[in-house]
Design an enzyme around this catalytic site. Structure first.
Site, PDB file in Angstrom:
ATOM      1  N   ASN A 177       8.501 -51.593  32.592  1.00  0.00           N
ATOM      2  CA  ASN A 177       8.327 -51.938  33.897  1.00  0.00           C
ATOM      3  C   ASN A 177       8.326 -51.065  34.909  1.00  0.00           C
ATOM      4  O   ASN A 177       8.373 -51.304  36.274  1.00  0.00           O
ATOM      5  CB  ASN A 177       9.463 -53.129  34.195  1.00  0.00           C
ATOM      6  CG  ASN A 177       9.295 -54.357  33.763  1.00  0.00           C
ATOM      7  OD1 ASN A 177       7.867 -54.745  33.472  1.00  0.00           O
ATOM      8  ND2 ASN A 177       9.929 -55.183  33.276  1.00  0.00           N
ATOM      9  N   ASP A 178       8.573 -49.747  34.629  1.00  0.00           N
ATOM     10  CA  ASP A 178       8.553 -48.499  35.509  1.00  0.00           C
ATOM     11  C   ASP A 178       7.925 -47.338  35.142  1.00  0.00           C
ATOM     12  O   ASP A 178       8.619 -46.261  35.095  1.00  0.00           O
ATOM     13  CB  ASP A 178       9.803 -48.526  36.168  1.00  0.00           C
ATOM     14  CG  ASP A 178       9.942 -47.676  37.418  1.00  0.00           C
ATOM     15  OD1 ASP A 178       8.907 -47.741  38.211  1.00  0.00           O
ATOM     16  OD2 ASP A 178      10.824 -47.327  37.879  1.00  0.00           O
ATOM     17  N   VAL A 179       6.811 -47.529  34.187  1.00  0.00           N
ATOM     18  CA  VAL A 179       6.402 -46.209  33.718  1.00  0.00           C
ATOM     19  C   VAL A 179       5.585 -45.600  34.749  1.00  0.00           C
ATOM     20  O   VAL A 179       4.792 -45.840  35.509  1.00  0.00           O
ATOM     21  CB  VAL A 179       5.297 -46.710  32.581  1.00  0.00           C
ATOM     22  CG1 VAL A 179       4.484 -45.536  32.060  1.00  0.00           C
ATOM     23  CG2 VAL A 179       5.591 -47.521  31.373  1.00  0.00           C
TER      24      VAL A 179
ATOM     25  N   THR B 244       7.309 -49.251  40.697  1.00  0.00           N
ATOM     26  CA  THR B 244       7.151 -48.117  41.775  1.00  0.00           C
ATOM     27  C   THR B 244       5.692 -48.543  42.261  1.00  0.00           C
ATOM     28  O   THR B 244       4.820 -48.695  41.317  1.00  0.00           O
ATOM     29  CB  THR B 244       7.071 -46.778  41.188  1.00  0.00           C
ATOM     30  OG1 THR B 244       8.728 -46.436  40.982  1.00  0.00           O
ATOM     31  CG2 THR B 244       7.003 -45.862  42.310  1.00  0.00           C
TER      32      THR B 244
END
Length: 294
Positions: free
Chosen positions: A136-138, A179
């Site tokens: 969920n935040d690569v 992000t």
């Protein structure tokens, strides 16, 4: 140091704390040595001395999931220590640097190295997804690369999900997970779609675009403009910015950045397979297009 970075870990028992590696908007990261073993480690803690209960719970959950995953996918998590009202995450220092730091200091890698990094990212995501976890935040700052060993590990699991699918409610840009520069359209909550493994693949596409060009496809100071771009705007033509790239590399990135999750790769393993085929063709001097996902 600014006032926000005055928080120190010099009194952390059992560790000789070294230099500050990075100061993010929410955390501080230091290199250190574990005194009992002489092992090199990395320490991560909150920028503020009184983190919220929500932040502490996310840190605890990330630590537990990382311990379950093991060291082939994520950076080995060694301990989660109390330090005043905050916590300190201790991870292995395997001589790596984040991809965002690599890009800042060295610029975009050559095509062959970029494909090697992308293959390693695809393999790491495949390992993560096989165990039922979505990151969920690569993004480049959450991807660590050891240039000497050519090893890649994922980091920062605070936003990960154990479930294959997770409903994301409609919200403002202040309440979104992930992000904004790397966020998938379905993560915005404006598509009435679930988040799943393909969400990570969209972010991997943004990351690969940045590795190949030096900048992500969408850049804006206004959060609403960034969200709109991910939802509605096509990314700038990669082939126009990098005419030297193999056609298959351009096609892979284009597929990853599709707005509709069904139009992306179904699995990270499939992505890694096409990247390997592209790299092998590049090394042979064969840049012919092939059918993706074969």
């Amino acid at each position: 140091m600014s006032a926000l970075t005055d928080r120190s870990l010099d009194d952390l028992v059992g560790y000789q704390v070294g230099p500050l590696l990075s100061a993010g908007s929410h955390s501080l990261v230091f290199r250190a040595v574990e005194q009992s073993s002489g092992r090199a480690v990395v320490l991560k803690t909150s920028r503020v001395p009184y983190p919220t209960d929500r932040d502490l719970a996310a840190q605890q959950r990330a630590y537990e999931i990382a311990r379950e995953l093991g060291g082939d996918v994520v950076v080995p998590h060694l301990a989660l220590l109390r330090h005043g009202h905050a916590r300190v995450l201790v991870t292995e220092d395997f001589g790596a640097e984040s991809l965002d730091r690599y890009l800042r200091e060295q610029g975009p890698p050559d095509t062959e190295l970029a494909l090697e990094m992308a293959i390693a990212l695809g393999d790491a995501l495949a390992g993560l997804h096989r165990q039922g976890v979505v990151h969920n935040d690569v993004k480049p700052s959450n991807i660590l690369w050891n240039a000497q060993r050519k090893q890649l590990r994922l980091n920062d699991l605070e936003l990960c999900s154990r479930l294959r699918q997770e409903s994301i409610p409609l919200g403002t840009e202040q309440t979104l997970t992930g992000t904004l520069t790397y966020i998938a359209p379905e993560q915005t909550g404006r598509m009435n779609r679930a988040v799943d493994n393909r969400t990570d693949l969209y972010a991997a596409g943004v990351t690969l675009y940045e590795l190949l060009t030096g900048a992500p496809p969408f850049v804006a100071d206004d959060p609403k403009e960034l969200i709109h771009a991910h939802l509605a705007r096509p990314p700038p033509d990669l082939a126009a910015r990098r005419p030297d790239l193999p056609a298959s590399a351009v096609a892979i990135v284009k597929r990853l950045l599709q707005k509709n999750p069904e139009a992306r790769y179904a699995t990270a393993a499939g992505l890694a397979g096409d990247l390997r085929r592209t790299l092998n063709g590049l090394r042979r001097g064969d840049s012919a297009q092939f059918a993706l996902g074969a």
